[in-house]
Design a protein around this motif. Structure first.
Motif, mmCIF file in Angstrom:
data_model
loop_
_atom_site.group_PDB
_atom_site.id
_atom_site.type_symbol
_atom_site.label_atom_id
_atom_site.label_comp_id
_atom_site.label_asym_id
_atom_site.label_seq_id
_atom_site.Cartn_x
_atom_site.Cartn_y
_atom_site.Cartn_z
ATOM 1 N N PHE A 217 0.368 1.349 4.917
ATOM 2 C CA PHE A 217 0.735 2.515 4.886
ATOM 3 C C PHE A 217 1.772 2.699 3.555
ATOM 4 N N GLY A 218 1.237 3.287 2.561
ATOM 5 C CA GLY A 218 2.183 3.332 1.315
ATOM 6 C C GLY A 218 2.517 4.909 1.335
ATOM 7 N N LEU A 267 8.010 1.013 10.582
ATOM 8 C CA LEU A 267 7.388 0.580 9.217
ATOM 9 C C LEU A 267 8.033 -0.269 8.423
ATOM 10 N N TYR A 272 4.799 -2.475 7.127
ATOM 11 C CA TYR A 272 3.516 -1.799 6.952
ATOM 12 C C TYR A 272 3.811 -0.984 5.410
ATOM 13 N N ASP A 273 5.184 -0.746 5.300
ATOM 14 C CA ASP A 273 5.286 0.101 4.024
ATOM 15 C C ASP A 273 6.453 -0.747 3.093
ATOM 16 N N PHE A 282 2.272 3.032 -5.239
ATOM 17 C CA PHE A 282 1.229 2.858 -4.441
ATOM 18 C C PHE A 282 -0.051 3.440 -4.970
ATOM 19 N N ALA A 294 -2.142 6.299 2.738
ATOM 20 C CA ALA A 294 -1.065 6.735 1.792
ATOM 21 C C ALA A 294 -0.804 8.384 1.819
#
Lengths: 461, 312
Positions: A217-218, A267, A272-273, A282, A294
């Protein structure tokens, strides 16, 4: 006496020479001090010259479109086209990076050399409006023009009841997802709630361990106003309104804000990020299929295609976009990142500047040749012109227009926004990267905001 | 023949004539006046910004508020209760201290090692000086990409050599971000110390070193008791210059981390920039800048006095 005359210079004793130099140096410094202590008022706006179609006109246009590799060729061509259609007009493009354009324009305005027209967005528009730098546009635009624009974009360009920023591209944040990555992880489609998103992120991480370089997850959590723009939609989704322009304190010690911070901590804890990374970071990684989800605007497409040279059909088959997930409130929220055009009060030829702004934002030619292919964003018009209607009829544009745009909310952009985002975003990063208790982080946010507000000269409330 | 005294053999001193004394004084006076253009430029470049910053620090000047007021010492009272200021000051001290100490020690060790290199091996010294020629921002981006958690070469090497089992978040963790920034900065600044110490070693008299060797002194002993003594002066000056340079080091930190994550790498110069150009608070930024200037002046005066004591 004869020697003195022969030399042509007055005879100087050592002490006289040095004391003379010292005296002049003191006088020079004093002059500098007096100049420094003098007030510097911005220059008054120059009177607008009567428009003339034949008299040469130069319009300075500050923008970040010509600073970014994916849009620079397009804006250059658009400007060249406008100049060819208006031979007496010369557009001088001033490329300024997105991160710097807000402060740069404020400095130029205070120095008395502001451009005629500028590309702005979000909090930058609010700051310029509050500084009294922007020319109201209603008298130039007229009601028919304003009525042709999509309503949220008009609202976004209105400050203190005055229409000061005309929308150029409509660009709310959406949740982009890589269909191939999701399919490989056994995920049937994008999540509609944060609970589903958390489950999907865990699945993706299990399928793609950190050694693969996959970022589940960006999204941007940097300490800047744009970072708060992105996170504002998440905060609202969790039911939190941490800050308001009329408020005197941050409203962060609430269960809703704690829920948001808990999600942020998740996150970071689970990788995750990546914290403290700009949105552009990203995009380049997404282009090589290493980002599953994203948060980004419609321009994500052009940034990705500039990197990997995908065709449109390849892009649509790889990437999809939808609303940001709903949180405990059950509602979806997003924040607009519409690019706007403003005219400065100091513009010398306002009529010519407005003509250029109107052409760039709403002419079918500019939309077909620049807005759609280079920005990959929606034009601000309610009704699409026939010349480009087919170009905006694709899955992602339809998602933005029909599904995402209706969830737009405007953050409390204004003078206090620039005071609020540093303590909020440093707190967000702290939640993401440390084990500091969330209550302590929230208390620090409040304390730092109070300190910053007291030093800002802005009134409380 | 009568013997002549030694003093009688010397030519009698000649009193300078009035015209040559006047010419000398006139020449000195003219040279002093020639300094005026330089002083004028320095007054404009140094005095004006400094005075203006002090003046602004007593106001509520903001880039977005066209009206500013004099607020007395309000900004300074706020500053002394500002936790971010103290964090930034601490980060500045850590960043500066570590960069100077590590750069200085590294430069000294390399200078001593390369001192005796002759012939074609002297090219090694030239190679070691090249990081100094790399623009600061380029070096910062270089290290930023090297330290990236996914795809960065540092993590790749550590993972493949099984020194770590999972990637280290060098730039995404408050624990690792400052050391990472310092490593990148030392890489850029070490060549400066190498150059200074190499030049200093050339001033060590060969006969003293030979005498020490004759007295059966070992290499380490010669370094400690002979060479370091001659390097003290250059070390003090180089340290002062690098302390000031690192106090003001903006591009390196801004390019690598932007002061984050959080405020873990926010130094005073980063904080002033954020206050002025992100929060548009010119008055408060000026107050922080004035305090920063005072700190640097105290450091500079202390160092200059130390240098004077050393030379006298």
């Amino acid at each position: 006496m004869l020697d003195r005359l022969k030399s042509g210079f007055p005879t100087m004793h050592r002490g006289t020479g040095r004391s003379g130099v010292g005296l002049v140096a003191i006088l020079a410094c004093s002059a500098m001090v007096l100049a420094a202590c003098g007030s510097s008022a911005p220059s008054a706006s120059k009177p607008s010259a009567a428009p003339s179609s034949s008299k040469p006109v130069t319009i300075t246009f500050a923008n970040w479109a010509s600073d970014e590799s994916n849009t620079a060729p397009g804006i250059k061509a658009a400007i060249a086209l406008y100049e060819s259609e208006n031979p007496h007009v010369t557009i001088v493009s001033q490329p300024i990076s997105f991160s710097n354009i807000g402060s740069q324009l404020l400095l130029e305005q205070r120095s008395g050399n502001a451009p005629d027209v500028a590309e702005v967005q979000g909090d930058y528009t609010a700051a310029l409006a509050y500084a009294g730098a922007l020319q109201p546009l209603s008298s130039y635009a007229g009601s028919s023009f304003v009525n042709s624009l999509v309503s949220p974009s008009v609202t976004e360009g209105t400050y203190n009841g005055q229409f000061v920023a005309t929308p150029w591209i409509v660009a709310p944040f959406g949740l982009w997802y890589n269909k191939n990555i999701l399919a490989a992880a056994g995920i049937s489609g994008p999540p509609s709630t944060f609970t589903q998103l958390e489950a999907d992120l865990a699945t993706i991480k299990a399928k793609y361990p950190p050694s693969t370089g996959m970022i589940p997850f960006g999204f941007d959590t940097t300490n800047r106003s744009y970072g708060l723009d992105i996170n504002w939609s998440l905060m609202k989704t969790f039911g939190s309104t941490p800050f308001s322009e009329s408020g005197s304190a941050l409203n962060v010690t609430t269960p809703q804000f704690s829920s948001y911070l808990s999600f942020i901590r998740l996150l970071g804890t689970n990788n995750y990020d990546i914290p403290n990374q700009l949105q552009g970071h990203f995009r380049s990684i997404a282009a090589v299929n290493k980002v599953a989800f994203a948060i980004d605007g419609p321009y994500f497409q052009s940034a990705v295609q500039t990197t990997n040279h995908m065709t449109n059909s390849q892009f649509y088959s790889t990437f999809g976009v939808t609303t940001l997930p709903a949180g405990p409130t059950g509602k979806h929220y997003t924040v607009p990142t519409d690019h706007q055009l403003v005219m400065f009060k100091s513009a010398t030829n306002k009529a010519a500047a407005w003509k250029f702004m109107k052409w760039l934002t709403t002419s079918p030619q500019a939309i077909k040749d620049y807005t759609i292919p280079y920005e990959d964003a929606l034009p601000p018009l309610k009704v699409a012109n026939a010349s480009y209607a087919s170009l905006v009829n694709n899955p992602n544009f339809n998602a933005f227009k029909n599904v995402i745009e209706p969830t737009v909310i405007r953050p409390p952009w204004g003078p206090k926004y620039n005071v609020a985002f540093p303590p909020i975003m440093t707190g967000v990063e702290s939640a993401m990267t440390t084990g500091t208790p969330l209550g302590q982080i929230e208390a620090t946010m409040k304390s730092e905001y109070a300190t910053a507000l007291s030093s800002s000269g802005l009134s409380n409330g | 023949m009568s013997a002549r005294s030694p003093s009688a053999m010397l030519p009698a001193p000649v009193a300078p004539s009035l015209s040559s004394r006047a010419r000398r004084q006139w020449r000195q006076g003219r040279l002093a006046w020639m300094l005026l253009p330089t002083l004028a430029i320095l007054a404009f470049v140094i005095a004006y910004p400094a005075v203006r910053a002090v003046q602004l620090s007593f106001t509520s000047t903001s880039l977005i508020n066209p009206i500013s007021h004099g607020i007395g010492f309000q900004n300074y009272r706020t500053l002394f209760h500002d936790s971010v200021f103290y964090s930034a000051l601490k980060n500045t001290m850590v960043f500066t201290g570590a960069s100077v100490v590590l750069g200085g020690l590294g430069g000294l060790v390399l200078a001593l090692m390369l001192e005796d290199f002759l012939g074609r091996f002297r090219v090694i010294q030239t190679v070691l000086l090249t990081p100094w020629a790399v623009p600061t921002v380029v070096a910062a981006f270089l290290f930023r990409y090297m330290f990236e958690e996914s795809g960065g070469i540092v993590n790749s090497v550590l993972l493949r050599s099984h020194l770590i089992s999972r990637a280290v978040p060098f730039l995404a963790s408050p624990k690792w971000s400052m050391p990472s920034v310092i490593v990148g900065n030392v890489w850029v600044e070490l060549p400066f110390f190498l150059l200074v110490f190499s030049a200093g070693l050339k001033s060590v008299p060969d006969e003293i070193v030979e005498a020490a060797r004759t007295d059966s002194a070992g290499k380490l002993s010669i370094v400690r008791h002979v060479k370091l003594h001659y390097l003290k002066g250059p070390a003090i000056i180089a340290t002062l210059l690098m302390v000031i340079a690192n106090f003001n080091n903006f591009p390196h930190i801004e390019a690598m981390t932007g002061g984050g994550p959080g405020i873990s790498t926010t130094t005073l110069v980063i904080y002033v920039y954020q206050l002025a150009f992100s929060s548009y608070n010119i008055g408060y930024a000026s107050a922080v800048g004035v305090v920063w200037l005072v700190i640097l002046l105290v450091l500079a005066v202390g160092f200059v006095r130390t240098v004077r004591m050393e030379t006298t």
